[in-house]
Write a protein that holds these residues in place. Structure first.
Motif, short mmCIF file in Angstrom:
data_model
loop_
_atom_site.label_atom_id
_atom_site.label_comp_id
_atom_site.label_asym_id
_atom_site.label_seq_id
_atom_site.Cartn_x
_atom_site.Cartn_y
_atom_site.Cartn_z
N ASP A 108 -27.28 6.24 2.62
CA ASP A 108 -27.92 6.18 1.31
C ASP A 108 -27.94 7.57 0.68
O ASP A 108 -28.62 8.47 1.16
CB ASP A 108 -29.34 5.64 1.46
N GLY A 109 -27.19 7.73 -0.41
CA GLY A 109 -27.08 9.04 -1.07
C GLY A 109 -28.39 9.56 -1.61
O GLY A 109 -28.63 10.77 -1.60
N GLU A 110 -29.27 8.66 -2.09
CA GLU A 110 -30.54 9.09 -2.66
C GLU A 110 -31.44 9.71 -1.60
O GLU A 110 -32.06 10.75 -1.82
CB GLU A 110 -31.25 7.91 -3.32
N VAL A 111 -31.49 9.10 -0.42
CA VAL A 111 -32.28 9.64 0.68
C VAL A 111 -31.72 10.99 1.11
O VAL A 111 -32.45 11.96 1.35
CB VAL A 111 -32.30 8.66 1.86
N TYR A 112 -30.41 11.07 1.20
CA TYR A 112 -29.72 12.31 1.60
C TYR A 112 -30.09 13.44 0.65
O TYR A 112 -30.40 14.56 1.07
CB TYR A 112 -28.22 12.04 1.59
N PHE A 116 -32.09 17.00 1.31
CA PHE A 116 -31.51 18.30 0.99
C PHE A 116 -32.46 19.10 0.09
O PHE A 116 -32.59 20.32 0.24
CB PHE A 116 -30.16 18.14 0.29
N MET A 117 -33.12 18.42 -0.85
CA MET A 117 -34.07 19.11 -1.72
C MET A 117 -35.20 19.73 -0.90
O MET A 117 -35.64 20.86 -1.17
CB MET A 117 -34.64 18.13 -2.75
N GLY A 118 -35.68 19.01 0.12
CA GLY A 118 -36.71 19.57 0.98
C GLY A 118 -36.21 20.78 1.75
O GLY A 118 -36.91 21.79 1.88
N PHE A 119 -34.98 20.68 2.24
CA PHE A 119 -34.35 21.80 2.94
C PHE A 119 -34.23 23.02 2.03
O PHE A 119 -34.60 24.14 2.39
CB PHE A 119 -32.97 21.34 3.43
N PHE A 186 -26.97 26.91 7.09
CA PHE A 186 -25.58 26.55 6.83
C PHE A 186 -25.52 25.30 5.97
O PHE A 186 -26.19 24.31 6.27
CB PHE A 186 -24.83 26.32 8.14
N VAL A 187 -24.75 25.35 4.92
CA VAL A 187 -24.59 24.21 4.03
C VAL A 187 -23.11 23.98 3.78
O VAL A 187 -22.39 24.90 3.38
CB VAL A 187 -25.30 24.44 2.68
N ALA A 188 -22.65 22.79 4.02
CA ALA A 188 -21.30 22.39 3.59
C ALA A 188 -21.48 21.42 2.43
O ALA A 188 -22.06 20.36 2.59
CB ALA A 188 -20.54 21.73 4.74
N THR A 189 -21.01 21.81 1.25
CA THR A 189 -21.18 20.94 0.10
C THR A 189 -20.30 19.70 0.26
O THR A 189 -19.30 19.73 0.99
CB THR A 189 -20.80 21.65 -1.20
N PRO A 190 -20.65 18.61 -0.41
CA PRO A 190 -19.76 17.44 -0.40
C PRO A 190 -18.40 17.81 -0.97
O PRO A 190 -18.29 18.75 -1.77
CB PRO A 190 -20.50 16.45 -1.31
N PRO A 191 -17.35 17.12 -0.57
CA PRO A 191 -16.01 17.46 -1.06
C PRO A 191 -15.89 17.23 -2.56
O PRO A 191 -16.45 16.27 -3.10
CB PRO A 191 -15.09 16.50 -0.28
#
Length: 199
Positions: A108-112, A116-119, A186-191
């Motif tokens: 679920d993209g919304e949960v993801y 990330f916002m919390g991170f 460390f953050v890998a952005t979505p492609p």
């Protein structure tokens, strides 16, 4: 500490709320330190944690332990009475990995995004607190941030993560009084969908 996420299937509407404390711990230097110590040494009492890292303020440690236990990040595995005080031994909750894996299985993209916002918020709060501190030394305090574009497959990204972890693992335990606690994020952005197209 890095949590590796795997793909799967089921969704639970409360999963973002359940995992927010986990992500908050990973972005909180003291709570992350507690998780690392327990992962390395097994169940520990607060007194044992302080013996491993004497720079941790005792009151802050007890507050962190209480919060982590309330959110089921830690569980009490033993209680020992020392004089009039009961000392708890804490371990990581076995459910921790399962809850993270379940978060990805819902796909679920919304949960993801909420996670990330919390991170990101925890990192922002750390930098904000630092910016307001007296005696800030931007040149010598050892903080910074940068972004580097890379072309990689999923397998190549995982290989990079593993190699980075091998580099940082020796410094996840303090070996000198001169060392101060930092958090490497460390953050890998979505492609990017058009990344393979030549401009």
């Amino acid at each position: 500490m890095m949590i590796t996420l795997y793909t799967g299937e089921h969704y639970h509407p409360d999963m973002a709320m359940e995992l927010e404390p986990v992500m908050e711990c990973l972005g909180n230097p003291l709570k992350a330190r507690v998780m690392i110590m327990i992962k390395e040494h097994g169940p520990l009492t607060a007194k044992q944690m302080l013996s491993y890292d004497s720079k941790i303020p005792q009151a802050s440690l007890y507050r962190a332990l209480k919060s982590m236990e309330e959110h089921s990040i830690l569980v009490t595995v033993a209680e020992t009475k020392v004089r009039a005080v009961v000392e708890k031994s804490y371990a990581l909750n076995d459910d921790l990995r399962g809850r993270v894996d379940q978060m990805v299985r819902n796909n679920d993209g919304e949960v993801y995004f909420k996670l990330f916002m919390g991170f990101a918020f925890n990192l922002m709060r750390t930098f904000e607190n630092y910016s307001k501190r007296e005696g800030v030394d931007l040149k010598n305090d050892g903080s910074g941030f940068f972004a580097v574009p890379v072309y990689a497959t999923k397998e190549e990204l995982e290989d990079m993560y593993n190699r980075i972890l091998e580099i940082i693992r020796p410094v996840q335990t303090r070996t000198s009084a001169d060392q101060e606690l930092h958090t490497l994020a460390f953050v890998a952005t979505p492609p990017e969908k058009n990344a393979n197209k030549e401009e």
